[in-house]
Design a protein around this motif. Structure first.
Motif, short mmCIF file in Angstrom:
data_model
loop_
_atom_site.label_atom_id
_atom_site.label_comp_id
_atom_site.label_asym_id
_atom_site.label_seq_id
_atom_site.Cartn_x
_atom_site.Cartn_y
_atom_site.Cartn_z
N SER A 1 6.88 6.88 -1.16
CA SER A 1 8.28 6.81 -0.46
C SER A 1 7.71 6.29 0.99
O SER A 1 8.48 5.63 1.71
CB SER A 1 8.80 8.27 -0.44
OG SER A 1 8.14 9.24 0.21
N SER A 2 6.80 6.66 1.60
CA SER A 2 5.95 6.39 2.79
C SER A 2 4.52 6.28 2.69
O SER A 2 4.00 6.85 1.93
CB SER A 2 6.62 6.92 3.88
OG SER A 2 6.01 8.36 3.86
N THR B 1 3.21 4.45 10.38
CA THR B 1 3.75 5.14 9.14
C THR B 1 4.64 3.54 8.76
O THR B 1 5.25 2.91 9.42
CB THR B 1 4.85 6.06 9.45
OG1 THR B 1 4.32 7.23 9.77
CG2 THR B 1 5.57 6.30 8.11
N GLN C 1 1.02 6.01 5.33
CA GLN C 1 0.50 6.39 6.72
C GLN C 1 -1.03 6.02 6.80
O GLN C 1 -1.68 6.28 6.02
CB GLN C 1 0.83 7.58 7.22
CG GLN C 1 2.20 8.27 7.42
CD GLN C 1 2.43 9.39 7.75
OE1 GLN C 1 1.79 10.36 7.88
NE2 GLN C 1 3.76 10.03 7.98
N GLY D 1 10.21 13.50 6.03
CA GLY D 1 9.89 13.28 4.87
C GLY D 1 9.31 11.86 5.00
O GLY D 1 8.59 11.33 5.48
N PRO D 2 9.88 11.15 3.97
CA PRO D 2 9.63 9.49 3.67
C PRO D 2 9.60 8.84 5.04
O PRO D 2 8.56 7.93 5.05
CB PRO D 2 10.56 9.14 2.58
CG PRO D 2 11.01 10.33 2.08
CD PRO D 2 11.09 11.52 2.94
N SER D 3 10.43 9.02 5.89
CA SER D 3 10.18 8.16 7.37
C SER D 3 9.95 9.02 8.41
O SER D 3 10.26 8.63 9.47
CB SER D 3 11.73 7.52 7.70
OG SER D 3 12.46 8.83 7.72
N GLY D 4 8.67 9.99 8.16
CA GLY D 4 8.53 10.94 9.08
C GLY D 4 7.61 10.38 10.14
O GLY D 4 6.91 9.20 9.75
N TYR D 5 7.25 11.04 11.08
CA TYR D 5 6.41 10.82 11.94
C TYR D 5 4.78 11.19 11.80
O TYR D 5 3.99 10.87 12.62
CB TYR D 5 6.85 10.96 13.35
CG TYR D 5 8.07 10.28 13.77
CD1 TYR D 5 8.18 9.08 14.02
CD2 TYR D 5 9.35 11.53 13.92
CE1 TYR D 5 9.44 8.65 14.32
CE2 TYR D 5 10.61 10.75 14.18
CZ TYR D 5 10.78 9.46 14.28
OH TYR D 5 11.82 8.78 14.57
N VAL E 1 7.30 2.35 5.58
CA VAL E 1 8.46 2.64 4.63
C VAL E 1 8.90 1.86 3.60
O VAL E 1 9.18 2.31 2.54
CB VAL E 1 9.69 3.40 5.45
CG1 VAL E 1 10.46 4.17 4.64
CG2 VAL E 1 8.98 4.68 6.25
#
Lengths: 111, 116
Positions: free
Chosen positions: A30-31, A48, A33, B99-103, A50
């Motif tokens: 889902s993402s 990050t 980093q 969550g998925p778009s977190g920092y 996405v």
């Protein structure tokens, strides 16, 4: 637990050269980093990503997320000794709040 | 400057000792994590917590326990230290909804623990 494979494990280059580091998995993320860790310190977040196909730039660093969201790359242009460090990719799947980390790429840039 | 502070940078303990590793964050983050880092193995999740008094096992919880009595503090406990627990221990925190778009995580500087 999803497995993240980073390559190469070690990379030693001369100042001014370009390089690419890869992070791959058979799972969809889902993402994703990227972190850099210097000796004796904790990892520091660089970026990050996405969206599949997403490209982000941070000065001389370019990060790309694969179209299928299963892989990512980090490209450094004209590497400098200050880029030396351990580069880690980390990924989250679904709504999970915890990250899985790759084993890292140890980069050394020689002056 | 926001930070995650780990109480010790270097620690040497004897086999069988009970060891406490402390981590404090000043960002009012709900999520806190303990990882260990070993050459060639990357970061492996030991325990994590999403709220006070809440804890969940990570990938390698055996031989460890945790405590989160206050939001800002997350302690890792080695009940009876063994030589195979010699490692770099990293604490991290993240904000709610990351969550998925977190920092991402903010890490402490790590504690290098040697068990002899």
């Amino acid at each position: 637990t999803q497995l993240l494979e980073q390559s190469p494990q070690f990379l030693s280059i001369q100042e001014g050269e370009n390089l690419t580091v890869y992070c791959n998995s058979s799972s969809v993320f889902s993402s994703l980093q990227w972190y850099r860790q210097e000796p004796g310190e904790g990892p520091v977040l660089l970026v990050t990503v996405v969206t599949g196909g997403e490209v982000k730039k941070l000065k001389r660093l370019t990060f790309q997320f694969g179209d299928a969201r299963k892989d990512s790359s980090l490209h450094i242009t004209a590497a400098q000794p200050g880029d030396t460090g351990l580069y880690l990719c980390a990924a989250a799947s679904g709504s999970a709040r915890q990250l899985t980390f790759g084993s890292g790429t140890q980069l050394t840039v020689l002056p | 400057d926001v930070k995650v502070t780990q109480s010790s940078r270097y620690l040497v303990k004897r086999t069988g000792e009970k060891v406490f590793l402390e981590c404090v964050q000043d960002m009012d983050h709900e999520n806190m994590f303990w990882y260990r880092q070993d050459p060639g193995l990357g970061l492996r999740l030991i325990y994590f917590s999403y709220d006070v008094k809440m804890k969940e096992k990570g990938d390698i919880p055996e031989g460890y326990s945790v405590s989160r009595e206050k939001k800002e503090r997350f302690s890792l406990i080695l009940e009876s230290a063994s030589t195979n627990q010699t490692s770099m221990y990293l604490c991290a925190s993240s904000a709610p909804g990351q969550g998925p778009s977190g920092y991402g995580y903010t890490f402490g500087s790590g504690t290098r623990l040697t068990v002899v």
